[in-house]
Design a protein around this motif. Sequence first.
Motif, PDB file in Angstrom:
ATOM      1  N   GLU A 231       0.830  -1.212   0.000  1.00 23.40           N
ATOM      2  CA  GLU A 231       0.000   0.000   0.000  1.00 23.40           C
ATOM      3  C   GLU A 231       0.862   1.259   0.000  1.00 23.40           C
ATOM      4  O   GLU A 231       0.599   2.204  -0.754  1.00 23.40           O
ATOM      5  CB  GLU A 231      -0.929   0.013   1.221  1.00 23.40           C
ATOM      6  N   SER A 232       1.899   1.282   0.831  1.00 24.90           N
ATOM      7  CA  SER A 232       2.745   2.473   0.918  1.00 24.90           C
ATOM      8  C   SER A 232       3.580   2.656  -0.350  1.00 24.90           C
ATOM      9  O   SER A 232       3.815   3.788  -0.792  1.00 24.90           O
ATOM     10  CB  SER A 232       3.663   2.385   2.147  1.00 24.90           C
ATOM     11  N   ILE A 233       4.014   1.554  -0.946  1.00 28.80           N
ATOM     12  CA  ILE A 233       4.791   1.638  -2.187  1.00 28.80           C
ATOM     13  C   ILE A 233       3.942   2.208  -3.316  1.00 28.80           C
ATOM     14  O   ILE A 233       4.363   3.116  -4.043  1.00 28.80           O
ATOM     15  CB  ILE A 233       5.336   0.245  -2.568  1.00 28.80           C
TER      16      ILE A 233
ATOM     17  N   PHE B 235       2.157   6.750  -6.913  1.00 31.45           N
ATOM     18  CA  PHE B 235       1.139   7.651  -7.445  1.00 31.45           C
ATOM     19  C   PHE B 235       1.469   9.103  -7.124  1.00 31.45           C
ATOM     20  O   PHE B 235       1.410   9.981  -7.990  1.00 31.45           O
ATOM     21  CB  PHE B 235      -0.240   7.289  -6.876  1.00 31.45           C
ATOM     22  N   VAL B 236       1.826   9.377  -5.868  1.00 29.32           N
ATOM     23  CA  VAL B 236       2.081  10.757  -5.440  1.00 29.32           C
ATOM     24  C   VAL B 236       3.252  11.371  -6.195  1.00 29.32           C
ATOM     25  O   VAL B 236       3.206  12.537  -6.596  1.00 29.32           O
ATOM     26  CB  VAL B 236       2.322  10.805  -3.916  1.00 29.32           C
ATOM     27  N   VAL B 237       4.307  10.591  -6.399  1.00 24.91           N
ATOM     28  CA  VAL B 237       5.474  11.068  -7.145  1.00 24.91           C
ATOM     29  C   VAL B 237       5.067  11.550  -8.539  1.00 24.91           C
ATOM     30  O   VAL B 237       5.570  12.563  -9.039  1.00 24.91           O
ATOM     31  CB  VAL B 237       6.514   9.930  -7.258  1.00 24.91           C
TER      32      VAL B 237
ATOM     33  N   ILE C 282      -5.010  -2.786  -4.638  1.00 23.49           N
ATOM     34  CA  ILE C 282      -4.359  -1.613  -4.051  1.00 23.49           C
ATOM     35  C   ILE C 282      -4.228  -0.498  -5.086  1.00 23.49           C
ATOM     36  O   ILE C 282      -4.512   0.674  -4.809  1.00 23.49           O
ATOM     37  CB  ILE C 282      -2.970  -1.993  -3.484  1.00 23.49           C
ATOM     38  N   ILE C 283      -3.790  -0.872  -6.290  1.00 23.60           N
ATOM     39  CA  ILE C 283      -3.653   0.118  -7.355  1.00 23.60           C
ATOM     40  C   ILE C 283      -5.006   0.729  -7.691  1.00 23.60           C
ATOM     41  O   ILE C 283      -5.135   1.954  -7.859  1.00 23.60           O
ATOM     42  CB  ILE C 283      -3.004  -0.512  -8.602  1.00 23.60           C
TER      43      ILE C 283
ATOM     44  N   LYS D 241      11.638  -2.459   7.556  1.00 22.34           N
ATOM     45  CA  LYS D 241      10.857  -1.259   7.308  1.00 22.34           C
ATOM     46  C   LYS D 241      11.556   0.008   7.785  1.00 22.34           C
ATOM     47  O   LYS D 241      12.353  -0.018   8.728  1.00 22.34           O
ATOM     48  CB  LYS D 241       9.485  -1.370   7.991  1.00 22.34           C
ATOM     49  N   ILE D 242      11.232   1.120   7.107  1.00 16.61           N
ATOM     50  CA  ILE D 242      11.691   2.426   7.543  1.00 16.61           C
ATOM     51  C   ILE D 242      10.510   3.139   8.190  1.00 16.61           C
ATOM     52  O   ILE D 242       9.369   2.696   8.112  1.00 16.61           O
ATOM     53  CB  ILE D 242      12.241   3.262   6.369  1.00 16.61           C
ATOM     54  N   GLN D 243      10.778   4.256   8.843  1.00 10.29           N
ATOM     55  CA  GLN D 243       9.723   5.018   9.510  1.00 10.29           C
ATOM     56  C   GLN D 243       8.663   5.413   8.493  1.00 10.29           C
ATOM     57  O   GLN D 243       8.930   6.120   7.527  1.00 10.29           O
ATOM     58  CB  GLN D 243      10.320   6.261  10.171  1.00 10.29           C
ATOM     59  N   SER D 244       7.435   4.971   8.718  1.00  5.27           N
ATOM     60  CA  SER D 244       6.402   5.048   7.680  1.00  5.27           C
ATOM     61  C   SER D 244       5.758   6.419   7.525  1.00  5.27           C
ATOM     62  O   SER D 244       5.150   6.699   6.493  1.00  5.27           O
ATOM     63  CB  SER D 244       5.302   4.020   7.973  1.00  5.27           C
ATOM     64  N   ASN D 245       5.873   7.299   8.522  1.00  2.00           N
ATOM     65  CA  ASN D 245       5.185   8.585   8.425  1.00  2.00           C
ATOM     66  C   ASN D 245       6.099   9.731   7.996  1.00  2.00           C
ATOM     67  O   ASN D 245       5.727  10.899   8.070  1.00  2.00           O
ATOM     68  CB  ASN D 245       4.518   8.932   9.759  1.00  2.00           C
ATOM     69  N   THR D 246       7.305   9.410   7.546  1.00  2.00           N
ATOM     70  CA  THR D 246       8.220  10.458   7.088  1.00  2.00           C
ATOM     71  C   THR D 246       7.876  10.882   5.665  1.00  2.00           C
ATOM     72  O   THR D 246       7.172  10.169   4.940  1.00  2.00           O
ATOM     73  CB  THR D 246       9.673   9.960   7.112  1.00  2.00           C
TER      74      THR D 246
END
Length: 290
Positions: free
Chosen positions: A52-54, A59-61, A95-96, A180-185
């Motif tokens: 989901e985050s990927i 999309f945002v990029v 998801i997409i 995982k990295i910090q998800s809210n950055t």
Amino acid sequence: MQDREKAFIRALVRSNATFGIGDDGVEISNFVVANDAFFEDVHFKRAWGSLESIVEKCFVVNLSDIYAMNAIPRFCLLMLTLPTDFKEVGKLAKIIGNCALKHKVKIIGGDTIAGDKLHFSLTFLGQRQKSRILTRQSIKKGDILGYMNPSSVLTHTKTQAFGKNTKILKTALRFHQHRKIQSNTRFAKPILYPKMLLELNSIARAGMDISDGIFMELPRLSHLNRLGFKVFKPKGDWLYAPEEYQMLYAIPKNKLKKMQNFAKKHRHSFVPFAKAVRGKYRESKKNWHT
């Protein structure tokens, strides 16, 4: 990579087979068209976050390029490479689809192929507004350059603040190869504010989406506008941070207060950092991904 990219683009332009290269997208009829790739182990690692985050970042990029040119995203072409051992095809499709619905975009076609890694390439078509398209050109001597920065806890200031991505990216590459990295950055989850962008676009003389870092964007703007830039804000992480997907604006000096007031209304700050002057702008620091 950056030198090879520049050499390739220059050679391609010299072929006389190009049109509109140099902006976040290109205006064709009533649409702005923009394309970006989002490749595994180049732009992201699957271990860094959920599917989901990927997909959301992918999309945002791309969406940020459409908004950067003052257009509304409407349609999308999707090119997808699926690893041969990928077992979540149905989940990824859902998801997409959900992401496209969230951003009010219709997927109208594309291609899907098998490969060794998970790769995305999105081509967005954005409907132009009645007002002008915002490009990287038209900067004039004396104009003020600035960037957008969240200024309230309601806009996730601590994690979304401008300039932190260099540290986050280096930490991710060094210590988070397989976790995982910090998800809210902002690096993991950039957040767009379309209503704000479309309002600020109407004030700006020129603008662009910050993807490679301001220090990389300034020479490009200098070349396009045949001007230099006098940086009056002390250099720091804000200058070098990549993948911000915030706007860099050039505005007439007499519109600075208006720009800052509009940004404040949306709980952001417009941070002025340079002035357009005669000459050329050069930056000696190497690109972060070379």
